[in-house]
Design a protein around this motif. Structure first.
Motif, short mmCIF file in Angstrom:
data_model
loop_
_atom_site.label_atom_id
_atom_site.label_comp_id
_atom_site.label_asym_id
_atom_site.label_seq_id
_atom_site.Cartn_x
_atom_site.Cartn_y
_atom_site.Cartn_z
N ASP A 1 -1.09 -18.59 82.40
CA ASP A 1 -0.99 -19.65 81.40
C ASP A 1 -1.90 -19.25 80.26
OD1 ASP A 1 -1.17 -21.93 79.83
OD2 ASP A 1 -1.14 -23.31 81.53
N ILE A 2 -1.34 -18.71 79.18
CA ILE A 2 -2.16 -18.14 78.13
C ILE A 2 -1.89 -18.82 76.80
CG2 ILE A 2 -2.38 -15.90 79.27
CD1 ILE A 2 -0.19 -14.82 77.49
N GLY A 3 -2.97 -18.94 76.02
CA GLY A 3 -2.86 -19.44 74.66
C GLY A 3 -3.77 -18.61 73.78
N ALA A 4 -3.29 -18.21 72.62
CA ALA A 4 -4.09 -17.39 71.72
C ALA A 4 -3.75 -17.74 70.29
CB ALA A 4 -3.84 -15.90 71.97
N SER A 5 -4.78 -17.78 69.44
CA SER A 5 -4.55 -18.07 68.02
C SER A 5 -5.50 -17.24 67.17
CB SER A 5 -4.76 -19.56 67.73
OG SER A 5 -6.10 -19.94 67.98
N THR A 6 -5.03 -16.83 66.00
CA THR A 6 -5.83 -16.04 65.08
C THR A 6 -5.37 -16.35 63.66
OG1 THR A 6 -6.53 -13.79 64.49
CG2 THR A 6 -4.25 -14.08 65.21
N SER B 1 0.49 -9.25 73.72
CA SER B 1 0.57 -9.67 75.12
C SER B 1 1.55 -8.77 75.85
CB SER B 1 1.05 -11.14 75.21
OG SER B 1 1.21 -11.53 76.56
N SER B 2 1.07 -8.13 76.92
CA SER B 2 1.94 -7.24 77.69
C SER B 2 1.50 -7.28 79.15
CB SER B 2 1.87 -5.81 77.16
OG SER B 2 0.56 -5.29 77.29
N GLY B 3 2.42 -7.00 80.06
CA GLY B 3 2.08 -6.97 81.48
C GLY B 3 1.99 -8.37 82.08
N ALA C 1 3.04 -19.63 77.70
CA ALA C 1 2.28 -18.94 76.66
C ALA C 1 2.56 -19.60 75.32
CB ALA C 1 2.66 -17.46 76.60
N LYS C 2 1.50 -19.69 74.52
CA LYS C 2 1.63 -20.15 73.14
C LYS C 2 0.74 -19.26 72.29
CE LYS C 2 1.78 -24.12 70.06
NZ LYS C 2 1.72 -25.60 69.93
N LEU C 3 1.36 -18.44 71.44
CA LEU C 3 0.65 -17.50 70.59
C LEU C 3 0.90 -17.88 69.14
CD1 LEU C 3 1.64 -14.18 72.44
CD2 LEU C 3 -0.12 -15.86 73.06
N GLU C 4 -0.18 -18.04 68.36
CA GLU C 4 -0.07 -18.50 66.98
C GLU C 4 -0.90 -17.63 66.06
OE1 GLU C 4 -0.03 -23.16 66.97
OE2 GLU C 4 -1.49 -22.50 68.46
N SER C 5 -0.37 -17.35 64.87
CA SER C 5 -1.12 -16.62 63.85
C SER C 5 -0.76 -17.17 62.48
CB SER C 5 -0.81 -15.12 63.91
OG SER C 5 0.46 -14.86 63.34
N THR C 6 -1.64 -16.86 61.50
CA THR C 6 -1.34 -17.25 60.13
C THR C 6 -0.75 -16.06 59.38
OG1 THR C 6 -3.16 -18.85 60.15
CG2 THR C 6 -2.28 -18.22 58.01
N THR C 7 -1.55 -15.01 59.19
CA THR C 7 -1.04 -13.81 58.53
C THR C 7 -0.98 -12.61 59.48
OG1 THR C 7 -3.25 -13.17 57.78
CG2 THR C 7 -1.94 -14.57 56.32
N SER D 1 11.32 -19.76 85.28
CA SER D 1 11.19 -20.99 84.47
C SER D 1 10.05 -20.89 83.48
CB SER D 1 11.01 -22.21 85.38
OG SER D 1 12.10 -22.36 86.26
N ALA D 2 9.76 -19.71 83.00
CA ALA D 2 8.68 -19.52 82.03
C ALA D 2 9.03 -20.17 80.70
CB ALA D 2 8.42 -18.04 81.84
N SER D 3 7.97 -20.58 79.98
CA SER D 3 8.13 -21.16 78.65
C SER D 3 7.15 -20.48 77.70
CB SER D 3 7.86 -22.67 78.69
OG SER D 3 7.93 -23.23 77.39
N VAL D 4 7.69 -19.89 76.63
CA VAL D 4 6.87 -19.13 75.69
C VAL D 4 7.15 -19.61 74.27
CG1 VAL D 4 6.39 -16.84 74.74
CG2 VAL D 4 6.81 -17.11 77.19
N GLU D 5 6.09 -19.83 73.48
CA GLU D 5 6.21 -20.22 72.08
C GLU D 5 5.43 -19.23 71.22
OE1 GLU D 5 5.38 -24.35 71.19
OE2 GLU D 5 5.71 -24.88 73.30
N LEU D 6 6.09 -18.68 70.20
CA LEU D 6 5.47 -17.73 69.28
C LEU D 6 5.64 -18.27 67.87
CD1 LEU D 6 7.06 -14.47 70.78
CD2 LEU D 6 4.95 -15.61 71.50
#
Length: 298
Positions: free
Chosen positions: A182-187, A194-196, A202-208, A220-225
């Protein structure tokens, strides 16, 4: 005596043996501890901090710091296992502090909180909880902790393992995760990779900054990019069991994973793509304002 460096009865419970050595002073602090002890370490700036999970029911802080540094600890009676311990290391200046090195050894199941300035931090073997905060330098975590929080301004964060729950935040530093359930990352401007592992959520967010997602999906995975202007790359198994939903406001979509072609968005702006393979047990949602989205096989 389980710890030979514990103070004798009638003296201070926790000691810091400090001796000058080439303009540096040694640090040697130790105490008996419970297997799930909570440990807090604060230092304004230090060259490196290594946190090691070991099999002993004890805490040990060793290393060297610049002369004139102040080392303080708070724990409990010398022959009793503490459930919590605080450690504070203050160096004369940030510049001299970068010359120091500290090694913190804790029971594997401990909860560890470390906050520092510009530091290269390395953590290995801790299966409990980790809360890591630096300004610059780097954070590298090896192993599968129960939970992980890592936050930095300019430092790069690397996770080599499969934490059950991870939340990572940077301003300009890159984030690299090679595992996690269960991962979340923002920059803001760093790159997230994210690999492996078998990701459940997962929820991964960036601006630029860019985002690269190439992890395997659990059932049943759920991923948001999501990104404002950074490029988002999604790498999927050729016959991966997943449904993909992509939309951009003004950016372009390139699909090399399936035969489905992207279509223009509303009013001819942006693009959308909906494609799938298998029973759709996993779902990936991708949203970008003006960044490009690339979908390909691996």
């Amino acid at each position: 005596m389980r710890l030979h460096w514990l103070a004798a009865a009638g003296t201070i419970a926790v000691t810091a043996a400090i001796a000058p050595l080439a303009a540096q002073q040694k640090v040697n602090v130790g105490h008996l501890a419970s297997p799930t002890v909570s440990v807090r370490l604060f230092t304004a700036a230090i060259g490196s901090v290594h946190v090691v999970g070991w099999e002993k029911d004890s805490i040990e802080l060793t290393g060297v710091v610049p002369n004139g540094s102040r080392v303080e600890t708070s724990g409990g009676p010398p022959l009793e296992a503490v459930k919590g311990m605080k450690m504070f290391v203050e160096t004369p200046t940030e510049l001299t502090g970068r010359e120091g090195q500290l090694v913190l050894k804790v029971p594997r199941g401990a909860r560890v909180w470390v906050k520092t300035g510009t530091t290269d931090m390395d953590v290995t073997g801790v299966t409990g909880g980790l809360d890591l905060n630096v300004v610059g330098g780097s954070i590298t975590v090896h192993g599968s902790s129960r939970e992980l929080r890592a936050e930095s301004m300019d430092a790069h964060v690397i996770v080599e393992g499969s934490p059950q729950w991870a939340r990572i935040k940077t301003a300009t530093g890159n984030i690299t995760m090679r595992g996690g359930m269960d991962i979340g990352a923002s920059t803001i401007s760093g790159t997230i990779r994210s690999s492996g592992g078998d990701v459940e959520r997962a929820k991964l967010e960036s601006t630029t900054g860019g985002i690269v997602f190439a992890s395997d999906l659990a059932r049943s995975a759920s991923v948001e990019l999501e990104s404002h202007s950074g490029t988002i790359e999604v790498e999927l198994l050729r016959r991966g069991d997943v449904e993909l939903d992509v939309a951009t406001i003004t950016g372009a979509i390139e699909n090399q994973w399936s035969k489905t072609r992207p279509v223009p968005g509303r009013e001819g702006r942006g693009m959308t793509l909906t494609t799938s393979w298998g029973m759709n047990s996993g779902h990936i949602t991708v949203r970008s304002f003006k960044g490009q989205v690339q979908v390909r096989s691996r």
